[in-house]
Structure formats: C-alpha cells, structure tokens
Design a protein around this motif. Sequence first.
Motif, short mmCIF file in Angstrom:
data_model
loop_
_atom_site.label_atom_id
_atom_site.label_comp_id
_atom_site.label_asym_id
_atom_site.label_seq_id
_atom_site.Cartn_x
_atom_site.Cartn_y
_atom_site.Cartn_z
N ALA A 39 0.84 -1.20 0.00
CA ALA A 39 0.00 0.00 0.00
C ALA A 39 0.87 1.25 0.00
O ALA A 39 0.54 2.26 -0.65
N THR A 40 1.99 1.19 0.72
CA THR A 40 2.92 2.32 0.75
C THR A 40 3.48 2.61 -0.63
O THR A 40 3.42 3.73 -1.14
N THR A 91 0.91 3.76 -3.24
CA THR A 91 0.55 5.17 -3.05
C THR A 91 1.67 6.08 -3.55
O THR A 91 1.43 7.08 -4.22
N ALA A 125 -5.22 3.04 -5.40
CA ALA A 125 -6.09 2.62 -4.31
C ALA A 125 -6.46 1.14 -4.46
O ALA A 125 -6.51 0.40 -3.47
N ALA A 179 -3.54 -1.07 -3.46
CA ALA A 179 -3.45 -1.18 -2.00
C ALA A 179 -4.54 -2.11 -1.45
O ALA A 179 -4.27 -3.00 -0.63
N HIS A 180 -5.76 -1.91 -1.91
CA HIS A 180 -6.89 -2.71 -1.42
C HIS A 180 -6.72 -4.19 -1.72
O HIS A 180 -7.21 -5.06 -0.97
N GLU A 226 -4.44 1.27 5.33
CA GLU A 226 -4.61 2.70 5.59
C GLU A 226 -3.30 3.33 6.06
O GLU A 226 -2.95 4.43 5.64
N LYS A 253 -1.08 3.82 3.09
CA LYS A 253 -1.43 5.00 2.30
C LYS A 253 -0.86 6.27 2.93
O LYS A 253 -0.35 7.16 2.22
N SER A 313 2.13 8.56 1.25
CA SER A 313 1.91 9.99 1.03
C SER A 313 3.03 10.83 1.65
O SER A 313 3.53 11.78 1.05
#
Length: 231
Positions: A151-152, A155, A177, A180-181, A195, A198, A202
């Motif tokens: 996910a990191t 993003t 997204a 990541a999901h 989460e 993400k 960012s």
Amino acid sequence: MKRYASLAAGLLLLVVGSAARAEDAKPFITNKDVDLTMILPPPPANDSAETKAELGEVLTMQVTRTPEMEARAIADAEENVWRFADVMGPNFNKDKLPKFSAFFDRVVETEGAVVDPAKDVWKRPRPHQLSDLVKPVVKLSSSGSWPSGHATVGTMMGIILSDMVPERRAEIMARAAEFAHNRIVGGIHYPSDVEMGKISGSVIAAVLLNRDDFKAEYDVARAELRSDLGM
C-alpha cells in the motif's frame, strides 16, 4: 570441455551483470530520513477488539471475493510501476522507457528502506498468523504487517506518476487505491495496515518531491514518459 567452460563463463557474466543492475537501484532515502515509528501510531494489540473486528473483515472478504478479484490481487503482488499499464495505455512498457524504469526502481527500493525497519519495530502478525481460518491467495509473508509495504509503494507510485501525468491523475490514483486494497483481497493484510500504508506512501512521496537529488532524476524520467505518451 572448453565449450562447457565457455558456456559457464558466459552464464556467470550474465548472473553477475544482472546482479549489478539490480544493485544499481539505490533508495533515495531511508528510515533515517523518514522514521515511520515517529509518525504512525502503533498497531492495535493482537487480542484487541479492533484486531478481532479486522480479522472478521478479512474473513468476510475471503468468502465474497471472486476468482477475478483473486487473480487481480495475485497480479498486484508484484511491486512495480508497470502494474499501472492498464490506465497508462499501450506505450507504457519497460522496453520503451529505460530511464523512467530505472527511476521507479529507486522509488520501489525507497519504500523498503523506509518501511521495513518500522515493520521490524512493531512486528504485527499477519492475519493468517493469528487465525488458521485465513487462507491468503497471494504469496505468504512473515514480515510485520504494519504498515503495508505494498500500500505504501502503490501510493508512492501513484502520487509520483500522477504528478508526471496530471491529465490522468484520477485514473492513476484510483488504480493506486485498488493496488493497496488488493492486499486485503489477497488475505495478507488487515484494512488498517493498508490505511497506514497510504499515509506512509503519502508522507514519503511528499519528502521525495522536495529533494533536489530526487527532482533531478524525476525530471529526466518525466520527460521520457511524456514524450513516449505523445504529451
């Protein structure tokens, strides 16, 4: 014998050359530049109501995911920018974009250099390590679950790629997204891991985009990409 010796020597050069190319991809920054343990909260305890609820979400996904969703999650287990090809178009491929490719190799290496030390501090068990009922469809991992490295990096790649091609920002970030999901779909991460990934992605992207050494390589990669896409 000489023929086999020549073949062995050639293979050795190929292996060494491939290893050298892989080692060329150095992270732009490490956890010394961005310490996620000072930014993210610690994960919920293994026996907490939050973790139990999240295990329920993972198990619900396990019985509702379709074969198509599973196939997508398996494909997205690969950590590279070429997973964005479905929103970038047919010209978006590694052979056409050598400088861009090398640049994003460094982006991927940066994720590991920042995230892995934090995972080692928190050591949150993966869902399948807490419950035998969880059956991941992606490759198993015993590294810490918090935050999700996929996910990191997804993003990070989405933010940087959409900065290069703002005309496709909505599609790129939607794909990031989904990337990541798919760690939840694959059964290998809790929703909160994703989460936190993400947030981590960012933060890291924001730091990178303000570094002169990063921007120098970014400009070259962006120019190559936009030229290839006819922009």
